[in-house]
Design a protein around this motif. Structure first.
Motif, PDB file in Angstrom:
ATOM      1  N   GLY A 119      43.826  29.496  45.129  1.00  0.00           N
ATOM      2  CA  GLY A 119      43.362  30.870  44.973  1.00  0.00           C
ATOM      3  C   GLY A 119      43.858  31.822  46.042  1.00  0.00           C
ATOM      4  O   GLY A 119      43.344  32.925  46.144  1.00  0.00           O
ATOM      5  N   GLN A 191      35.489  40.548  41.469  1.00  0.00           N
ATOM      6  CA  GLN A 191      34.071  40.282  41.732  1.00  0.00           C
ATOM      7  C   GLN A 191      33.214  41.509  41.431  1.00  0.00           C
ATOM      8  O   GLN A 191      32.114  41.383  40.888  1.00  0.00           O
ATOM      9  CB  GLN A 191      33.896  39.840  43.197  1.00  0.00           C
ATOM     10  N   TYR A 252      31.122  33.388  30.447  1.00  0.00           N
ATOM     11  CA  TYR A 252      32.211  33.667  31.393  1.00  0.00           C
ATOM     12  C   TYR A 252      33.247  32.557  31.253  1.00  0.00           C
ATOM     13  O   TYR A 252      32.912  31.368  31.304  1.00  0.00           O
ATOM     14  CB  TYR A 252      31.668  33.689  32.829  1.00  0.00           C
ATOM     15  N   PHE A 259      39.538  27.752  35.826  1.00  0.00           N
ATOM     16  CA  PHE A 259      39.219  27.514  37.227  1.00  0.00           C
ATOM     17  C   PHE A 259      38.097  26.489  37.287  1.00  0.00           C
ATOM     18  O   PHE A 259      37.023  26.735  36.762  1.00  0.00           O
ATOM     19  CB  PHE A 259      38.770  28.808  37.917  1.00  0.00           C
ATOM     20  N   LYS A 320      45.605  37.853  43.520  1.00  0.00           N
ATOM     21  CA  LYS A 320      46.589  36.756  43.521  1.00  0.00           C
ATOM     22  C   LYS A 320      48.001  37.316  43.427  1.00  0.00           C
ATOM     23  O   LYS A 320      48.910  36.828  44.075  1.00  0.00           O
ATOM     24  CB  LYS A 320      46.382  35.813  42.328  1.00  0.00           C
ATOM     25  N   ARG A 327      41.583  44.397  47.728  1.00  0.00           N
ATOM     26  CA  ARG A 327      40.362  44.609  46.949  1.00  0.00           C
ATOM     27  C   ARG A 327      40.604  45.557  45.767  1.00  0.00           C
ATOM     28  O   ARG A 327      39.947  46.593  45.643  1.00  0.00           O
ATOM     29  CB  ARG A 327      39.192  45.133  47.812  1.00  0.00           C
TER      30      ARG A 327
HETATM   31  C1  LIG Z   1      38.458  32.307  38.983  1.00  0.00           C
HETATM   32  C2  LIG Z   1      38.672  33.501  39.856  1.00  0.00           C
HETATM   33  N1  LIG Z   1      38.382  34.709  39.386  1.00  0.00           N
HETATM   34  C3  LIG Z   1      38.587  35.811  40.137  1.00  0.00           C
HETATM   35  C4  LIG Z   1      39.102  35.727  41.401  1.00  0.00           C
HETATM   36  C5  LIG Z   1      39.456  36.972  42.166  1.00  0.00           C
HETATM   37  O1  LIG Z   1      38.444  37.580  42.753  1.00  0.00           O
HETATM   38  P1  LIG Z   1      38.640  38.984  43.473  1.00  0.00           P
HETATM   39  O2  LIG Z   1      39.478  39.867  42.597  1.00  0.00           O
HETATM   40  O3  LIG Z   1      37.251  39.481  43.594  1.00  0.00           O
HETATM   41  O4  LIG Z   1      39.324  38.749  44.773  1.00  0.00           O
HETATM   42  C6  LIG Z   1      39.363  34.481  41.948  1.00  0.00           C
HETATM   43  C7  LIG Z   1      39.808  34.373  43.339  1.00  0.00           C
HETATM   44  O5  LIG Z   1      39.794  33.344  43.970  1.00  0.00           O
HETATM   45  C8  LIG Z   1      39.173  33.341  41.149  1.00  0.00           C
HETATM   46  O6  LIG Z   1      39.481  32.132  41.618  1.00  0.00           O
END
Ligand SMILES: Cc1ncc(COP(=O)(O)O)c(C=O)c1O
Length: 482
Positions: A119, A191, A252, A259, A320, A327
């Motif tokens: 991640g 998030q 979800y 993941f 990613k 953010r």
């Molecule tokens: C399954 C999954 N969703 C979303 C995210 C991304 O989160 P964010 O955009 O809040 O950094 C991650 C990051 O590790 C993730 O592993």
């Protein structure tokens, strides 16, 4: 610098001034070399005689808290900042009873000789020079902050219009997501998108179905808002739809790259999930967090573009494809939900940082984002190939890599005869300097799947062979791996 001094209370005034300045020096609010306010100015501010202030300053000087420089004033001496200032300790006020985040979101910073972290993208690949240029441009007059028509006040809660436009076009092209700019809400990472969705859709006591094993921050978020979590198992074809409990109305899922197992949800399962949503009047959150990086097959259509009844909310992120520290994420919702989600965003933080949003819009529009993703994909593809070869060489038939076509990690399952406990192995590996995780680490309960999750986002190409060989040694110590 203005220093807030309170004159009421016991002691004479010079003594109170002395004590408050000495405290500020000892606890580091005033740092070495910083000037104290001139005596004349402080006396004027406090409406007292200058002599009183001078008495306090003389005492600070004689006790070594300050030094005087002729003609320049009084400065903080070396040796302060010995005590850390803290908010009142041991307060009586406690969080509400239901506030029990079950999962620590803090990520301990661990250093590994072989870092198969999942991640996280490689920061060395981030197009820093291009980004610096784009951000600088937004800091000029006429940029995001000063001197353009929108910069006088708050911006659009749904996000900067140029970024919404760029995202809609981009995901329409590369993911065939069906959306115009008015359907895109820019968020502070994926998030916050989940948080906004929860605010507008979840009532405490509702059941939310989440893949098992699955992404803990989402599980924790829904739980913190009073939802009940129904873990739904996954296999190589993705979420097993028939295991979604009848009481759940919200699901979800991570169909492009589950993941943490890495599986891709099959077309049949996608259809089944959409049928479920339509029959149960449910809603599906499609988290497409890392599918920019693709290896092999043509990607399957996202649930969002297969959905005919407006029951899918598509969530994306630049955490990613660029970096988590930016953010920036986004969601694309059915028209019936967008106004509520935009209102929730406004309630939460008005809107995100416009400098970043406009710079990102230009990165996408100018083709630099696509170029970066292409370049990064080549680097990740080389690491991934090397990793898969090393796994095959080291473990042969004793393990199985969960088939996957995207993202920055793979899942590895052991054959039953190996009798491997993923969590135990991952813990032992980390203690030995090999940064891997297990499926069990991401499960809400006793994990239905056992295995390891191995990332290739940050591991260096030349560390891969050695890392996998050492991982093999750890696994042999903790299982029946031949
Ligand atoms: C399954 C999954 N969703 C979303 C995210 C991304 O989160 P964010 O955009 O809040 O950094 C991650 C990051 O590790 C993730 O592993």
């Amino acid at each position: 610098m203005d220093v807030h001094i309170t004159l009421g209370g016991p002691g004479d005034r010079a003594d109170r001034i002395y004590r408050q300045l000495a405290d500020a020096i000892v606890d580091g609010r005033l740092r070495e070399g910083e000037p104290l306010p001139p005596t004349r100015e402080l006396a004027r501010q406090l409406e007292i005689s200058r002599t009183t202030v001078s008495v306090a300053y003389d005492r600070l000087l004689s006790e070594g808290y300050t030094v005087a420089r002729v003609g320049a004033g009084t400065f903080v001496a070396a040796g302060g900042a010995r005590v850390r200032r803290r908010a009142p300790r041991g307060g009586e006020v406690q969080p509400r009873a239901a506030w029990r985040p079950p999962f620590s979101m803090e990520q301990p910073h661990e250093e590994f000789a072989y870092d198969f972290a999942i991640g996280v993208p490689d920061p060395a690949l981030f197009p820093l020079d291009v980004w610096r240029g784009l951000v600088s441009r937004e800091l000029m007059p006429g940029g995001a902050l000063v001197g353009n028509a929108d910069s006088a006040g708050y911006g659009d809660a749904a996000g900067d219009p140029s970024l919404r436009e760029a995202i809609a076009r981009h995901i329409g092209l590369v993911r065939s997501v069906t959306a115009g700019p008015e359907d895109v809400v820019v968020t502070s990472g994926a998030q916050q998108a989940f948080d906004l969705i929860a605010r507008v859709l979840v009532t405490p006591g509702d059941t939310v179905a989440i893949e098992e094993p699955g992404y803990p921050p989402v599980r924790a978020l829904f739980e913190s808002l009073g939802a009940r979590i129904a873990p739904v198992p996954v296999d190589d074809n993705g979420i097993i739809v028939r295991h979604i409990p009848p009481r759940a109305r919200l699901v979800y899922t991570t169909p492009s790259h589950q993941f943490p197992t890495g599986a891709r949800t099959s077309l049949e399962r996608r259809a089944e999930l959409l049928e479920w949503a339509s029959a149960r009047k449910g809603v599906v959150i499609e988290d497409d967090y890392d599918s920019e990086f693709r290896f092999g097959d043509r990607p399957l259509d996202p649930l969002q573009s297969l959905d005919r009844t407006g029951r899918v909310i598509y969530v994306g992120t630049f955490s990613k494809s660029l970096l988590p520290g930016l953010r920036v994420g986004f969601l694309v919702a059915p028209e019936s939900l967008t106004p509520a989600l935009v209102a929730a965003k406004r309630l939460s933080d008005w809107h995100g940082d416009t400098v970043t949003q406009r710079a990102l819009a230009r990165l996408i529009d100018g083709g630099m984002f696509a170029a970066h993703v292409r370049r990064a994909t080549r680097v990740y593809a080389a690491r991934r190939d090397r990793l898969l070869e090393a796994i095959d060489r080291e473990f042969g038939d004793a393990v199985r890599v969960v088939p996957s076509v995207a993202g920055l990690h793979v899942g590895l399952e052991f054959a039953p005869v190996v009798q491997a406990d993923g969590r135990r192995i991952a813990d032992a590996a980390r203690a030995d300097g090999i940064g891997v995780r297990s499926f069990e680490d991401f499960a809400a309960g006793p994990s239905p799947r056992r295995g390891l999750v191995i990332g290739y986002g940050v591991v260096q190409f030349e560390h891969i062979d050695d890392g996998v060989r050492r991982l093999g040694q750890v696994i042999r110590r903790h299982s029946h791996l031949p």
